[in-house]
Design an enzyme around this catalytic site. Sequence first.
Site, PDB file in Angstrom:
ATOM      1  N   GLU A 218       0.906  -1.174   0.009  1.00 60.40           N
ATOM      2  CA  GLU A 218       0.074   0.176  -0.125  1.00 60.40           C
ATOM      3  C   GLU A 218       0.808   1.371  -0.149  1.00 60.40           C
ATOM      4  O   GLU A 218       0.342   2.298  -0.532  1.00 60.40           O
ATOM      5  CB  GLU A 218      -0.902  -0.006   1.032  1.00 60.40           C
ATOM      6  CG  GLU A 218      -1.581   1.126   1.396  1.00 60.40           C
ATOM      7  CD  GLU A 218      -2.962   1.497   0.408  1.00 60.40           C
ATOM      8  OE1 GLU A 218      -3.640   2.159   0.357  1.00 60.40           O
ATOM      9  OE2 GLU A 218      -2.954   0.448  -0.498  1.00 60.40           O
TER      10      GLU A 218
ATOM     11  N   THR B  10     -10.679  10.554 -12.781  1.00 59.15           N
ATOM     12  CA  THR B  10      -9.539   9.985 -11.974  1.00 59.15           C
ATOM     13  C   THR B  10     -10.117   8.485 -11.621  1.00 59.15           C
ATOM     14  O   THR B  10      -9.407   7.625 -11.226  1.00 59.15           O
ATOM     15  CB  THR B  10      -9.755  10.798 -10.474  1.00 59.15           C
ATOM     16  OG1 THR B  10      -8.604  10.355  -9.835  1.00 59.15           O
ATOM     17  CG2 THR B  10     -11.082  10.747  -9.861  1.00 59.15           C
TER      18      THR B  10
END
Length: 307
Positions: free
Chosen positions: A174, A285
């Site tokens: 992450e 996005t």
Amino acid sequence: EFRLLARLTGISDYKEKSERVYKLLDEMNPKHGLYPYFIRNTGKKPEFGNDKITFGAMSDSFYEYMLKIWIQGGRKEKLYRDMYDRAIQGMHDELLTLSSPSGLVFIADKNNGKMDTKMDHLVCFMGGLLALGAYTDPQGFHSDRAQRDLKTAKSLTYTCYQMYARMPTGISAEFVQFYPGKDFESGRGAPHYLLRPETVESFFYLYQLTGDPVYREWGWEVFQAIERYCRTDAGYGSLKDVRKTSGVPEDKMESFFLAETLKYLYLLFDPETPIDLLHTHVFNTEAHPLRIFPAMDQDGVMDLLEQ
């Protein structure tokens, strides 16, 4: 999205209210063009509510849309491109960092004026954005600024590739933390992979813009790793720890895996894609391709705001 909705419905409020947000933020004029991600909006004018600067979580799409709104409108609305160029100059001056010993380029965070040498996987979209900004630079593609941004785009995307390649599973965590003398490690408390798209997004942008086949090669490596470690009988699942090759996928698949990760991988290898980043399309996005307004005009799509 609201600007397109206004054009297709004739309801100007969608366009005017959403654009007003950027105008107010532009008036705040932060140092180096970089915005802390909390805004306090209880007084007469909005104020910054914290002092954390990042191109990762909570801020990423804001910078992305500075450039993409300008492209959507046919590269005519100077406010958005100016905001983008100020922010990218600020990023180069304040946040861009090299790891040791490999000299990997990454965009650090800054908390209350102090550097935090971490980089979210989310930041990996910036390789594609910087390349798009370079190829559309008003100063010209061969200008010093455009060439600087393209160089940063390529270097940053290489770092994001390494975030995958250096993990035992071939899949990125992450976020990663950079340390002197050992480049980076999986971020403390965040060794998981949520099927995120940002790295393959930049592979797609850089391949389409530069034609360099290395981005297809890297994309194929990432895809193979996802197939090996994330695929299940019913779909694809997140990984709890990308450092362990013995793990099994979680019973959870984020919607953006289909909407973005697989879409960008497909487009990366599609030999006949109608997507044209420089002339007809801009991605929002969440990886939805929208036609830019000049392309809609050319195709005869009615602008109901003009009726």
